[in-house]
Design an enzyme around this catalytic site. Structure first.
Site, short mmCIF file in Angstrom:
data_model
loop_
_atom_site.label_atom_id
_atom_site.label_comp_id
_atom_site.label_asym_id
_atom_site.label_seq_id
_atom_site.Cartn_x
_atom_site.Cartn_y
_atom_site.Cartn_z
CE LYS A 80 -4.34 1.05 2.43
NZ LYS A 80 -4.96 0.93 3.76
O1 G3P Z 1 -7.49 1.90 5.63
C1 G3P Z 1 -7.81 3.19 5.24
C2 G3P Z 1 -9.17 3.69 5.63
O2 G3P Z 1 -10.13 2.69 5.52
C3 G3P Z 1 -9.20 4.47 6.91
O3 G3P Z 1 -10.50 4.74 7.37
O4 G3P Z 1 -12.04 5.53 9.13
O5 G3P Z 1 -9.60 6.10 9.29
O6 G3P Z 1 -11.03 7.18 7.60
P1 G3P Z 1 -10.81 5.95 8.41
#
Ligand code: G3P
Length: 223
Positions: A92
């Site tokens: 990633k």
């Molecule tokens: O893995 C990346 C993403 O899904 C993060 O989510 O909730 O931290 O915006 P969030």
């Protein structure tokens, strides 16, 4: 649409994997840091690599592991090391200039890359042109700033279809079950979500109530 867990917690992964519907896992530095902090464990290179291998063993699908270097050279070096950990690792990378350069190089060597932190269709286009296997638009974080995460996803899915680009879309930053339905209806290839949202997908009070009624009625007449 495939369903992934967005977590670095092994118990959560093992629990959902048992349902038979888990296709992969995504992690990021925040999730890994949270996991090690919760366990009171020091994050060494060895511990991190062991943990990522354990995640790969727990899920029979791709596992996105994110680099922490900010320069292309460092990203490529870390990416190769991550990819060598397990055949199911997807590297990633952040969608930056350095990330694009690293994506091009890793992809050319056959290492699958998931370009993350995507907030525009043009970023997705650039990631696809750099050879990314996956792009991850962040729905929830767009909604957080009063824009429309669904509209972002719709544009990206359409752009990829119209341009016939060989890249899969991971709807990320999923915050609630409606995001999952929306992502599926918009044609995302994958939705990655926290453990709590995954559990919410299954829950419905009428299912619980209906099952209780079936069992109560059965109890009265069962042989
Ligand atoms: O893995 C990346 C993403 O899904 C993060 O989510 O909730 O931290 O915006 P969030």
């Amino acid at each position: 649409m495939e369903l992934y867990l967005d977590t670095a917690n092994l118990e959560e992964i093992r629990e959902i994997a048992q349902w038979g519907v888990l296709s992969g896992v995504t992690t990021n530095p925040t999730l890994v840091a949270k996991e090690f902090a919760a366990r009171g464990e020091k994050l060494s290179q060895e511990a991190l690599e062991g943990h990522l291998r354990a995640i790969c063993e727990a899920v029979g699908g791709p596992v996105s592991a994110e680099v922490t270097a900010l320069d292309a050279e460092g990203m490529v070096e870390q990416g190769k090391r991550l990819a060598a950990l397990h055949p199911r690792i997807v590297v990633k990378l952040p969608t930056t200039e350095e990330g694009l350069r690293a994506c091009k190089r890793l992809s050319a060597e056959g290492i699958p890359v998931n370009m993350t932190l995507i907030f525009s269709a043009n970023q997705a286009l650039l990631a696809a042109r750099a050879g990314a296997a996956y792009v991850s638009p962040f729905l929830g974080r767009v909604d957080d700033i009063s824009w429309d995460g669904g509209e972002l996803l719709r544009e990206i899915v359409e752009l990829i279809q119209v341009q016939d680009l060989p890249v899969r879309v991971i709807a990320a930053s999923i915050r609630h079950p409606r995001h999952v339905t929306e992502a599926a209806l918009l044609g995302a290839d994958i939705a990655t979500m926290p453990h709590g949202v995954f559990k919410q997908l299954l829950k419905h009070p009428l299912t619980d109530l209906g099952l209780k009624r079936f069992m109560d009625d059965w109890e009265k007449v069962k042989p």
